[in-house]
Every structure is written in structure tokens, then in C-alpha cells.
Design an enzyme around this catalytic site. Structure first.
Site, PDB file in Angstrom:
ATOM      1  N   THR A   1      65.903  71.631  85.161  1.00 47.55           N
ATOM      2  CA  THR A   1      64.858  70.834  84.667  1.00 47.55           C
ATOM      3  C   THR A   1      63.383  71.153  84.938  1.00 47.55           C
ATOM      4  OG1 THR A   1      65.160  69.300  86.490  1.00 47.55           O
ATOM      5  CG2 THR A   1      66.224  68.598  84.610  1.00 47.55           C
ATOM      6  N   GLU A   2      63.182  71.983  85.805  1.00 44.89           N
ATOM      7  CA  GLU A   2      61.924  72.682  86.151  1.00 44.89           C
ATOM      8  C   GLU A   2      61.799  73.790  86.600  1.00 44.89           C
ATOM      9  OE1 GLU A   2      58.886  70.337  88.184  1.00 44.89           O
ATOM     10  OE2 GLU A   2      59.853  68.396  87.514  1.00 44.89           O
ATOM     11  N   ASN A   3      61.153  74.798  86.129  1.00 44.55           N
ATOM     12  CA  ASN A   3      61.115  76.277  86.821  1.00 44.55           C
ATOM     13  C   ASN A   3      60.055  76.771  86.220  1.00 44.55           C
ATOM     14  OD1 ASN A   3      62.375  79.386  86.242  1.00 44.55           O
ATOM     15  ND2 ASN A   3      62.114  78.564  88.195  1.00 44.55           N
TER      16      ASN A   3
ATOM     17  N   HIS B   1      63.169  73.820  90.457  1.00 39.16           N
ATOM     18  CA  HIS B   1      63.108  75.097  91.480  1.00 39.16           C
ATOM     19  C   HIS B   1      61.997  75.910  91.158  1.00 39.16           C
ATOM     20  CE1 HIS B   1      64.378  77.808  94.663  1.00 39.16           C
ATOM     21  NE2 HIS B   1      64.206  78.776  93.450  1.00 39.16           N
TER      22      HIS B   1
END
Length: 305
Positions: A204-206, A137
Site C-alpha cells: 500500500t505504500e513504497n 515499507h
């Protein structure tokens, strides 16, 4: 969508308003097959977990009191996250996707919907095939209703009948698509909790990229971004959302899709022009090290409820 409809990403195919849906359909079925393979063959011995990582922005209604805007915002998230998460957690595509793509396909004179269908057996096979949900996100959009004219070749974007807006007060990053809107993350996490039975979540992604091409080691905007977004995850935890872990994007500046090395998300600046690719820590390195060391914000006054 970018790989099979607009052709911006590999494999660079431009397959109109059906290519992305077909590709996603195969991805979902393949994911389920991998999950079952692990579940039947190795889980008892290894006690591991198999999940899927999905990236989604949050869609916020422009007018919270407008049912039309609320429906548009819901549609934005269902066409984004729900496209993959709904089959895996609930057994089928979101109803709003089936309705909108089906109706527009019929208006085009097509005999069947451009959105493929799962058989009864496939729905059963796919449902529940994730031990955790990985979430990538980065940003949020305001969303309003926008009706697109009937096109000869529809697209994923025109199927949704929405327009995306940004607030000029939102802090902008390097790419035009990325604005810092921390509160949107808490809302997305709570949406997942409500929609999918509060699954185990790993972020997992930011992260956020540089604003210019030159080296920027004093990345105070990245520190502010991380502070805001991690704080909203803590609020989501207090809301009862089952977030287990967080991964910032990313350790190093790296290759970013069709942007190549021009978008820099790393804690460490990489000099790609030097054959040895030397790495230099940005200010955010020390800030994030302190968060990791304390397993949270070292200074409680940084945390805003």
C-alpha cells in the site's frame, strides 16, 4: 507512538511508556469489530474484503552469526510489524513483546505490564480479522542489542533493548530515516509469509522523497529506488509470497504528517506557493507508466535475479 508517547504527531500526547500501547490495543480491537461488522452484515451480498495496512521497516542483524544480533533484529520487527499483525493473525501480542515490556514493568515496580492484555474471548474475536494484509515499507535498519538503564518512565524505544544502524553505503534520500535498501523488502515479505501463514498482501505504500526543498524533476534516484524495490517484490513472488498488488507512494507531492509539504514523495511536483497548485511531471512518471503498461519491467534485462 508519536501520537501518544512523544507527542510529535496528533493528538500530541506524551503519555510515557503506556500511551502508545493503550492506543494500539484500542485500534486492534476496533479493527476487529469493523471486520466482524462487515463479515456479518454485508459480505454475503457484496463479496468484499476488509484488511488492515501496517507500515514496517526490516531489521537485519549486524552479525548473522551472532544469536544476540539475530534476536535483536527479530525483536525490532516484532515490536514494529508484529505488534499489530500478531494479534490479528495469531491471536495475541508477540511473546517477545509481552516478555520485555512485562519484565521492565516489573522492574519499575508496576503491578501489571504496561502492555495491555487481551482476554480469551478477545483473542478469539480478533484472530483472523483480515482478508488481506496491506504493507507500507520504505527502508531497512541494521540492528544490534543495546541495554537501556532502568528508567523511571520507560518508552516504546527503550523497551526493545536495541540500537538501529545504517550502512553509509546505502543510498540516502531526503529524510534522515529513509535509505534505499531494496533487499530488505524481500526479507520482510518472506518473514510475513512464514509468520502469518502466507496471507494475501497488497503493498500500500513504497517510495522515496526528494533530497532538497527545490523542484527536482530529474528524479533519477526515485527511478533507481522503484526499480530496486519492485524487483525485490518480483523475487518475493518467486519465493511463493502471496503479493497481489503494488501501490507507489505517491501520485502527487502532498501533506506528510508533521513534515507538512516539505517532504515530497510524489511522481508529480506540486507548486504549493501558487494558488492554483500547478503540477509538473517528474522523470519517474514515464518510468512508472512503462512499468504499469507492461505489468512489469518492459526490458527483461532490468530484472536481476
Amino acid at each position: 507512538e508519536r501520537g501518544y508517547e512523544t507527542g510529535e504527531h496528533a493528538p500530541g500526547l506524551k503519555l510515557g511508556g503506556c500511551g502508545a500501547y493503550k492506543a494500539a490495543h484500542h485500534i486492534i480491537k476496533t479493527h476487529a469489530k469493523v471486520w466482524h461488522s462487515y463479515n456479518n452484515t454485508w459480505r454475503s451480498e457484496q463479496q468484499g474484503m476488509v484488511g488492515i495496512s501496517l507500515t514496517s521497516s526490516w531489521g537485519e542483524p549486524v552479525d548473522l552469526h551472532s544469536q544476540t544480533d539475530r534476536d535483536a533484529a527479530e525483536r525490532y520487527v516484532q515490536f514494529h510489524l508484529g505488534w499489530f499483525a500478531n494479534p490479528i493473525y495469531r491471536g495475541d501480542y508477540p511473546e517477545v513483546m509481552k516478555n520485555y515490556v512485562g519484565r521492565k514493568s516489573a522492574q519499575q515496580g508496576l503491578g501489571t505490564s504496561r502492555l495491555p492484555t487481551f482476554s480469551v474471548q478477545e483473542k478469539t474475536y480478533i484472530k483472523g480479522t483480515s482478508d488481506f494484509l496491506g504493507i507500507g515499507h520504505f527502508t531497512t535498519r541494521y540492528v544490534i542489542q543495546k541495554s537501556f538503564p532502568l528508567l523511571q518512565v520507560s518508552s516504546y524505544h527503550s523497551d526493545r533493548d536495541i540500537a538501529e544502524l545504517v550502512d553509509p553505503k546505502w543510498a540516502a534520500a531526503g529524510p534522515s530515516w529513509l535509505h534505499s535498501v531494496p533487499w530488505g523488502f524481500r526479507r520482510l515479505l518472506n518473514f510475513i509469509k512464514t509468520q502469518y501463514g502466507n496471507p494475501l498482501i497488497y503493498v500500500t505504500e513504497n517510495g522515496v522523497s526528494e533530497k532538497v526543498q527545490r523542484a527536482q524533476l530529474c528524479d533519477e534516484w526515485r527511478i533507481e529506488y522503484l526499480k530496486g524495490y519492485i524487483n525485490e517484490i518480483l523475487k518475493a513472488l518467486n519465493d511463493g509470497v502471496n503479493v497481489k498488488g503494488y501501490t507507489a507512494w505517491s501520485l502527487l507531492d502532498k501533506f506528510e504528517w508533521n513534515k507538512g509539504f516539505s517532504e515530497r514523495f510524489g511522481f508529480y511536483h506540486v507548486d504549493f506557493k501558487n494558488k492554483n497548485k500547478p503540477r509538473y511531471p517528474k522523470a519517474s512518471v514515464d518510468y512508472y507508466k512503462n512499468i504499469i503498461g507492461a505489468n512489469g519491467f518492459p526490458n527483461p534485462r532490468e530484472v536481476m535475479s
